[in-house]
Scaffold this active site. Structure first.
Site, PDB file in Angstrom:
ATOM      1  N   ALA A   1       3.198   2.046   2.461  1.00  0.00           N
ATOM      2  CA  ALA A   1       3.676   0.694   2.803  1.00  0.00           C
ATOM      3  C   ALA A   1       2.721  -0.419   2.393  1.00  0.00           C
ATOM      4  CB  ALA A   1       4.000   0.560   4.288  1.00  0.00           C
ATOM      5  N   ALA A   2       1.587  -0.110   1.779  1.00  0.00           N
ATOM      6  CA  ALA A   2       0.661  -1.167   1.358  1.00  0.00           C
ATOM      7  C   ALA A   2       1.320  -2.094   0.344  1.00  0.00           C
ATOM      8  CB  ALA A   2      -0.609  -0.554   0.779  1.00  0.00           C
ATOM      9  N   GLY A   3       1.971  -1.506  -0.651  1.00  0.00           N
ATOM     10  CA  GLY A   3       2.660  -2.325  -1.654  1.00  0.00           C
ATOM     11  C   GLY A   3       3.825  -3.105  -1.055  1.00  0.00           C
ATOM     12  N   ASP A   4       4.500  -2.509  -0.083  1.00  0.00           N
ATOM     13  CA  ASP A   4       5.629  -3.179   0.559  1.00  0.00           C
ATOM     14  C   ASP A   4       5.164  -4.389   1.364  1.00  0.00           C
ATOM     15  OD1 ASP A   4       7.190  -1.134  -0.471  1.00  0.00           O
ATOM     16  OD2 ASP A   4       7.068   0.058   1.359  1.00  0.00           O
TER      17      ASP A   4
END
Length: 304
Positions: free
Chosen positions: A248-251
């Site tokens: 979820a870092a990119g999200d």
């Protein structure tokens, strides 16, 4: 109507942790197993809401316990889900492996996400027409994603496309994207060029700009993020943190980018803030459970 509309996926993540990933044919003993709500669209939407953004979610859930969990979460986050549809297929799930280095391996079973069809696209056209920004990913079917981008283009609504999971996209489709937000691997797939060094990343970005993409914001892991337009290219430094879970870092980065752009911040300011949000996300386990709130981000930036 919400200022930002996220159209995309819900995925319930089954997350297993282990010291090292098993090799092909190998059985290992893992450490923990957890069930966490996520999905690129859902993660991006919740990030925007937690940062104080005016956002609506559009997607498809199964009529099952996981679907009920998502509806409850979005109600608690005060996110409009009037156009989150349901179907007889199960809510999408992902099998995720995390090793002790913070690396992940992910397999997504689309299920309900791929039931979202052109019929639903027709049903949400009015929402798209009256929003200020649409955020998309590639976890719905390609037919649906292409249709959504075409609707946005027809109405003159800016699009952030997070091209993940990455596949080759047509030049015509990419030319209708306002902000393209790949990571290094995704940019390599889209451009057909290597992205191992900064120089290679710049060349890959140039090739996508030549196609007609207006702006590229490429996440580069620990190195930060690249901003690329026809006028300038710049790498905005990231933050150094101890990564616990990179899911979820990119999200969260994409959600923060959308929120900042709608707040009228410059692209550079938006990416600096998004870098902080992404860094905070990797310090906690899970997808939605790891997404930070506005006050946490402000405190993090102040101390770093």
């Amino acid at each position: 109507m919400a200022k930002i509309t996220v159209i995309g996926s819900f995925v319930m993540d089954s997350v297993a942790t282990m010291d090292e990933f098993p090799k092909a044919g190998q059985t290992i003993i893992g450490k923990t197993l957890g069930l966490y709500p996520g999905g690129k669209g859902a993660n991006q939407c919740v990030t925007i809401a937690r940062l104080g953004g005016d956002v609506e979610m559009i997607g498809m859930l199964g009529r099952d316990g996981n679907g009920e969990t998502f509806r409850k979460i979005f109600k608690e986050e005060n996110i409009c889900i009037d156009r989150v549809f349901d179907c007889d297929e199960p809510t999408a799930m992902a099998q995720i492996q995390l090793n002790s280095h913070g690396e992940n391996r992910i397999c997504v079973i689309p299920s309900a996400n791929h039931i979202f069809s052109l019929k639903e696209v027709e049903m949400v056209k009015e929402v798209i027409k009256n929003t200020s920004l649409v955020v998309l990913q590639l976890e719905l079917t390609m037919e649906v994603t292409e249709a959504l981008i075409n609707v946005c283009f027809e109405y003159g609504v800016p699009v952030i496309l997070n091209p993940a999971p990455a596949v080759k996209l047509s030049k015509e489709l990419l030319s209708k994207v306002t902000y393209l937000t790949p990571n290094e691997t995704e940019m390599e797939i889209l451009s057909g060029l290597p992205t191992n060094t900064d120089e290679e990343v710049f060349k890959a970005a140039d090739s996508l700009l030549d196609i007609g993409v207006k702006t590229i914001v490429a996440t580069l892991g620990k190195r930060g993020a690249l901003i690329a337009t026809k006028e300038k290219k710049e790498i905005i430094s990231g933050y150094t943190v101890k990564a616990v879970d990179t899911v979820a870092a990119g999200d969260s980065f994409n959600g923060a980018l959308a929120k900042c752009l709608m707040d009228g911040k410059t692209l550079e300011e938006s990416v600096k803030y998004a870098n902080a949000v992404g860094a905070l996300t990797v310090t906690k386990k899970g997808a939605i459970p790891s997404l930070p709130y506005k006050k946490d981000v402000e405190e993090f930036i102040k101390n770093n």
